[in-house]
Design an enzyme around this catalytic site. Structure first.
Site, PDB file in Angstrom:
ATOM      1  N   TYR A 150      26.279  51.155  47.343  1.00 10.95           N
ATOM      2  CA  TYR A 150      26.828  50.115  48.230  1.00 10.95           C
ATOM      3  C   TYR A 150      25.725  49.335  48.947  1.00 10.95           C
ATOM      4  CZ  TYR A 150      31.349  51.713  46.930  1.00 10.95           C
ATOM      5  OH  TYR A 150      32.455  52.016  46.181  1.00 10.95           O
TER       6      TYR A 150
ATOM      7  N   ASN B 223      39.490  43.273  48.506  1.00 11.69           N
ATOM      8  CA  ASN B 223      38.060  42.999  48.390  1.00 11.69           C
ATOM      9  C   ASN B 223      37.295  43.521  49.596  1.00 11.69           C
ATOM     10  OD1 ASN B 223      38.761  41.736  46.045  1.00 11.69           O
ATOM     11  ND2 ASN B 223      38.714  39.666  46.906  1.00 11.69           N
TER      12      ASN B 223
ATOM     13  N   ASP C 169      34.248  42.262  50.151  1.00 14.92           N
ATOM     14  CA  ASP C 169      33.371  41.160  50.577  1.00 14.92           C
ATOM     15  C   ASP C 169      34.007  40.462  51.782  1.00 14.92           C
ATOM     16  OD1 ASP C 169      34.681  39.426  47.759  1.00 14.92           O
ATOM     17  OD2 ASP C 169      35.109  38.890  49.837  1.00 14.92           O
TER      18      ASP C 169
ATOM     19  N   HIS D 251      41.082  48.016  51.438  1.00 19.24           N
ATOM     20  CA  HIS D 251      40.142  48.922  50.773  1.00 19.24           C
ATOM     21  C   HIS D 251      38.802  48.961  51.502  1.00 19.24           C
ATOM     22  CE1 HIS D 251      42.391  48.557  46.657  1.00 19.24           C
ATOM     23  NE2 HIS D 251      43.072  49.228  47.563  1.00 19.24           N
TER      24      HIS D 251
ATOM     25  N   CYS E 293      31.954  56.567  61.095  1.00 25.75           N
ATOM     26  CA  CYS E 293      31.391  57.886  61.435  1.00 25.75           C
ATOM     27  C   CYS E 293      32.466  58.953  61.189  1.00 25.75           C
ATOM     28  CB  CYS E 293      30.982  57.915  62.908  1.00 25.75           C
ATOM     29  SG  CYS E 293      30.426  59.556  63.441  1.00 25.75           S
TER      30      CYS E 293
ATOM     31  N   THR F 207      44.031  39.728  40.864  1.00 23.68           N
ATOM     32  CA  THR F 207      43.996  41.191  40.806  1.00 23.68           C
ATOM     33  C   THR F 207      44.680  41.661  39.525  1.00 23.68           C
ATOM     34  OG1 THR F 207      44.560  43.273  41.918  1.00 23.68           O
ATOM     35  CG2 THR F 207      46.078  41.424  42.243  1.00 23.68           C
ATOM     36  N   SER F 208      44.113  42.725  38.951  1.00 25.16           N
ATOM     37  CA  SER F 208      44.611  43.214  37.654  1.00 25.16           C
ATOM     38  C   SER F 208      45.870  44.052  37.812  1.00 25.16           C
ATOM     39  CB  SER F 208      43.532  44.056  36.970  1.00 25.16           C
ATOM     40  OG  SER F 208      43.136  45.126  37.827  1.00 25.16           O
TER      41      SER F 208
ATOM     42  N   LEU G 240      43.870  34.805  35.366  1.00 26.11           N
ATOM     43  CA  LEU G 240      43.458  34.175  34.099  1.00 26.11           C
ATOM     44  C   LEU G 240      44.384  34.598  32.962  1.00 26.11           C
ATOM     45  CD1 LEU G 240      39.594  34.820  34.289  1.00 26.11           C
ATOM     46  CD2 LEU G 240      40.829  32.727  34.933  1.00 26.11           C
TER      47      LEU G 240
HETATM   48  C1  BV8 Z   1      45.832  56.201  47.762  1.00 28.43           C
HETATM   49  C2  BV8 Z   1      36.758  50.863  46.593  1.00 28.43           C
HETATM   50  C3  BV8 Z   1      47.066  57.923  48.836  1.00 28.43           C
HETATM   51  C4  BV8 Z   1      35.455  50.807  45.961  1.00 28.43           C
HETATM   52  C5  BV8 Z   1      38.766  50.788  45.361  1.00 28.43           C
HETATM   53  C6  BV8 Z   1      50.218  55.752  41.809  1.00 28.43           C
HETATM   54  C7  BV8 Z   1      50.119  55.704  40.439  1.00 28.43           C
HETATM   55  C8  BV8 Z   1      48.911  55.948  39.800  1.00 28.43           C
HETATM   56  C9  BV8 Z   1      47.761  56.262  40.543  1.00 28.43           C
HETATM   57  C10 BV8 Z   1      47.864  56.303  41.903  1.00 28.43           C
HETATM   58  C11 BV8 Z   1      49.085  56.057  42.543  1.00 28.43           C
HETATM   59  N1  BV8 Z   1      48.870  56.175  43.893  1.00 28.43           N
HETATM   60  C12 BV8 Z   1      47.568  56.482  44.112  1.00 28.43           C
HETATM   61  C13 BV8 Z   1      46.931  56.570  42.917  1.00 28.43           C
HETATM   62  C14 BV8 Z   1      45.521  56.910  42.714  1.00 28.43           C
HETATM   63  C15 BV8 Z   1      44.620  55.680  42.854  1.00 28.43           C
HETATM   64  C16 BV8 Z   1      44.910  54.661  41.777  1.00 28.43           C
HETATM   65  O1  BV8 Z   1      45.584  53.673  42.013  1.00 28.43           O
HETATM   66  N2  BV8 Z   1      44.348  54.886  40.600  1.00 28.43           N
HETATM   67  C17 BV8 Z   1      44.542  53.912  39.519  1.00 28.43           C
HETATM   68  C18 BV8 Z   1      43.161  53.454  39.026  1.00 28.43           C
HETATM   69  C19 BV8 Z   1      45.367  54.556  38.435  1.00 28.43           C
HETATM   70  N3  BV8 Z   1      44.767  55.064  44.161  1.00 28.43           N
HETATM   71  C20 BV8 Z   1      44.125  55.577  45.221  1.00 28.43           C
HETATM   72  O2  BV8 Z   1      43.453  56.591  45.170  1.00 28.43           O
HETATM   73  C21 BV8 Z   1      44.267  54.818  46.538  1.00 28.43           C
HETATM   74  N4  BV8 Z   1      44.565  55.741  47.589  1.00 28.43           N
HETATM   75  O3  BV8 Z   1      46.749  55.892  47.067  1.00 28.43           O
HETATM   76  O4  BV8 Z   1      45.941  57.054  48.843  1.00 28.43           O
HETATM   77  C22 BV8 Z   1      46.612  59.139  48.088  1.00 28.43           C
HETATM   78  C23 BV8 Z   1      45.793  60.034  48.757  1.00 28.43           C
HETATM   79  C24 BV8 Z   1      45.394  61.193  48.080  1.00 28.43           C
HETATM   80  C25 BV8 Z   1      45.787  61.418  46.751  1.00 28.43           C
HETATM   81  C26 BV8 Z   1      46.559  60.473  46.069  1.00 28.43           C
HETATM   82  C27 BV8 Z   1      46.965  59.317  46.744  1.00 28.43           C
HETATM   83  C28 BV8 Z   1      42.949  54.158  46.906  1.00 28.43           C
HETATM   84  C29 BV8 Z   1      42.763  52.904  46.102  1.00 28.43           C
HETATM   85  C30 BV8 Z   1      41.491  52.169  46.567  1.00 28.43           C
HETATM   86  C31 BV8 Z   1      40.348  52.601  45.720  1.00 28.43           C
HETATM   87  N5  BV8 Z   1      39.160  51.831  46.036  1.00 28.43           N
HETATM   88  N6  BV8 Z   1      37.644  50.219  45.668  1.00 28.43           N
HETATM   89  C32 BV8 Z   1      34.931  49.405  45.928  1.00 28.43           C
HETATM   90  O5  BV8 Z   1      35.696  48.440  46.204  1.00 28.43           O
HETATM   91  O6  BV8 Z   1      33.748  49.315  45.619  1.00 28.43           O
HETATM   92  S1  BV8 Z   1      39.695  50.140  44.133  1.00 28.43           S
HETATM   93  C33 BV8 Z   1      38.984  48.799  43.385  1.00 28.43           C
HETATM   94  O7  BV8 Z   1      40.024  48.239  42.545  1.00 28.43           O
HETATM   95  C34 BV8 Z   1      38.590  47.645  44.308  1.00 28.43           C
HETATM   96  O8  BV8 Z   1      38.921  47.854  45.658  1.00 28.43           O
HETATM   97  C35 BV8 Z   1      39.411  46.485  43.783  1.00 28.43           C
HETATM   98  O9  BV8 Z   1      39.721  45.598  44.762  1.00 28.43           O
HETATM   99  C36 BV8 Z   1      40.610  47.196  43.279  1.00 28.43           C
HETATM  100  C37 BV8 Z   1      41.523  46.427  42.392  1.00 28.43           C
HETATM  101  O10 BV8 Z   1      40.734  45.780  41.419  1.00 28.43           O
HETATM  102  P1  BV8 Z   1      40.918  44.185  41.302  1.00 28.43           P
HETATM  103  O11 BV8 Z   1      40.580  43.565  42.614  1.00 28.43           O
HETATM  104  O12 BV8 Z   1      42.262  43.896  40.738  1.00 28.43           O
HETATM  105  O13 BV8 Z   1      39.750  43.798  40.299  1.00 28.43           O
HETATM  106  P2  BV8 Z   1      39.802  43.868  38.710  1.00 28.43           P
HETATM  107  O14 BV8 Z   1      38.400  43.666  38.215  1.00 28.43           O
HETATM  108  O15 BV8 Z   1      40.569  45.084  38.282  1.00 28.43           O
HETATM  109  O16 BV8 Z   1      40.691  42.604  38.287  1.00 28.43           O
HETATM  110  C38 BV8 Z   1      40.246  41.292  38.579  1.00 28.43           C
HETATM  111  C39 BV8 Z   1      41.353  40.358  38.136  1.00 28.43           C
HETATM  112  O17 BV8 Z   1      40.969  39.016  38.464  1.00 28.43           O
HETATM  113  C40 BV8 Z   1      41.624  40.390  36.644  1.00 28.43           C
HETATM  114  O18 BV8 Z   1      43.028  40.451  36.408  1.00 28.43           O
HETATM  115  C41 BV8 Z   1      41.051  39.035  36.137  1.00 28.43           C
HETATM  116  O19 BV8 Z   1      41.822  38.527  35.055  1.00 28.43           O
HETATM  117  C42 BV8 Z   1      41.226  38.174  37.359  1.00 28.43           C
HETATM  118  N7  BV8 Z   1      40.272  37.061  37.470  1.00 28.43           N
HETATM  119  C43 BV8 Z   1      38.955  37.060  37.159  1.00 28.43           C
HETATM  120  N8  BV8 Z   1      38.429  35.841  37.453  1.00 28.43           N
HETATM  121  C44 BV8 Z   1      39.432  35.088  37.971  1.00 28.43           C
HETATM  122  C45 BV8 Z   1      40.613  35.856  37.989  1.00 28.43           C
HETATM  123  N9  BV8 Z   1      41.792  35.372  38.422  1.00 28.43           N
HETATM  124  C46 BV8 Z   1      41.821  34.102  38.870  1.00 28.43           C
HETATM  125  N10 BV8 Z   1      40.728  33.301  38.894  1.00 28.43           N
HETATM  126  C47 BV8 Z   1      39.522  33.755  38.454  1.00 28.43           C
HETATM  127  N11 BV8 Z   1      38.461  32.933  38.478  1.00 28.43           N
END
Ligand code: BV8
Length: 239
Positions: free
Chosen positions: A57, A93, A95, A110, A118, A178-179, A204
């Site tokens: 980070y 995000n 940022d 997030h 802390c 967001t995806s 997109l």
């Molecule tokens: C939680 C921090 C309770 C790091 C991040 C239910 C079902 C399945 C799984 C779960 C569930 N509930 C909880 C889970 C587990 C997990 C989860 O969701 N896993 C997934 C992967 C299956 N969730 C969690 O753990 C969450 N906590 O639920 O707490 C709990 C407690 C204990 C036990 C269980 C549950 C915590 C989630 C947060 C994790 N931290 N980031 C960091 O940011 O460095 S997640 C990470 O993904 C980022 O934060 C990011 O923001 C987030 C989502 O990604 P996107 O922003 O969508 O980015 P991505 O690249 O994927 O997509 C970009 C999109 O933009 C694309 O679609 C693209 O086409 C589009 N695009 C690109 N360019 C453009 C554009 N669109 C328009 N214009 C453009 N120019």
């Protein structure tokens, strides 16, 4: 009859910052391509190797500090001015481009790259500088308890009470860049729709939860979102 809305929720993901030059997570050259999520963005990873996670980070900070908002962020300020106190921004995000664009009512569910928390007393330290295992907490003086204020997988999201109330009363839900694969953020559209909101997706391409969207606008958000916002403002203005 002008068409207006009383509670607009905008959910943003990494895609809204793509045209500001910031990598997304899951695209071809995405952030997750060079690192395993399990090694940097889980609470277990942080407990196992805090130095590695701090470095990940810290290395990201200079680029995010330099990044400039793009027209997609900027048009949201225009929307908030046209619909005062009726537009909330829920961002995945870490940022600060929404803030740099002048957006208000921004909820970083997030976390934020320029904050550390802390684990001893809960104090939030605002810092664009490096946070390490040697950083002491300015509030309780404990050393080695500072964690990036980033919500890792397996951690609860921030501002969820506020987000829940926004989604209960939402009449327009706009998802940008967001995806739709990370929960619970990916389920927000479903909650909004169940509460009667009109739902729009700006991306997109089609996404994992596109079923819940009434409308899909494909294309770069820096182009498509300002055009949409101008239309909303025109429609809401009395003839
Ligand atoms: C939680 C921090 C309770 C790091 C991040 C239910 C079902 C399945 C799984 C779960 C569930 N509930 C909880 C889970 C587990 C997990 C989860 O969701 N896993 C997934 C992967 C299956 N969730 C969690 O753990 C969450 N906590 O639920 O707490 C709990 C407690 C204990 C036990 C269980 C549950 C915590 C989630 C947060 C994790 N931290 N980031 C960091 O940011 O460095 S997640 C990470 O993904 C980022 O934060 C990011 O923001 C987030 C989502 O990604 P996107 O922003 O969508 O980015 P991505 O690249 O994927 O997509 C970009 C999109 O933009 C694309 O679609 C693209 O086409 C589009 N695009 C690109 N360019 C453009 C554009 N669109 C328009 N214009 C453009 N120019």
């Amino acid at each position: 009859m002008p068409k207006t809305y009383s509670n607009i929720v905008v959910l943003t993901g990494a895609g809204i910052s793509a045209e500001s030059g910031l990598a997304t997570f899951r695209s071809a050259n995405g952030l997750w391509n060079n690192h395993r999520v399990e090694d940097v963005a889980t609470i277990e990873a942080f407990q196992r190797n805090p130095e590695y996670v701090h470095d990940f980070y810290n290395e990201m900070k200079p680029e995010l500090l330099r990044a400039k908002p793009n027209p997609a962020h900027l048009c949201l300020t225009k929307l908030q001015q046209a619909f005062p106190n009726r537009v909330s921004i829920v961002t995945q995000n870490v940022d600060t481009l929404h803030e740099k664009a002048g957006n208000t009512n921004v909820y970083h569910i997030h976390g934020q790259i320029n904050q550390a928390v802390c684990l001893n007393c809960g104090h939030i330290l605002e810092s664009w500088g490096d946070i390490t295992t040697e950083t002491n907490c300015p509030h309780c003086e404990a050393v080695g308890f500072m964690k990036p204020n980033i919500v890792f997988f397996g951690e609860n999201l921030l501002y969820m009470d506020k987000v829940d109330s926004l989604l209960q009363n939402c009449d327009l839900f706009i998802s940008v860049g967001t995806s739709g694969v990370v929960f619970p953020a990916a389920a927000f559209v479903q909650i909004a729709k169940q509460n009667g909101a009109e739902t729009w997706e700006f991306n997109l391409e089609n996404t994992s939860n596109n079923y819940y969207f009434d409308h899909h606008i494909f294309g770069p958000a820096g182009t498509t979102l300002p055009r949409f916002v101008d239309g909303l403002i025109t429609e809401a203005s009395p003839d």
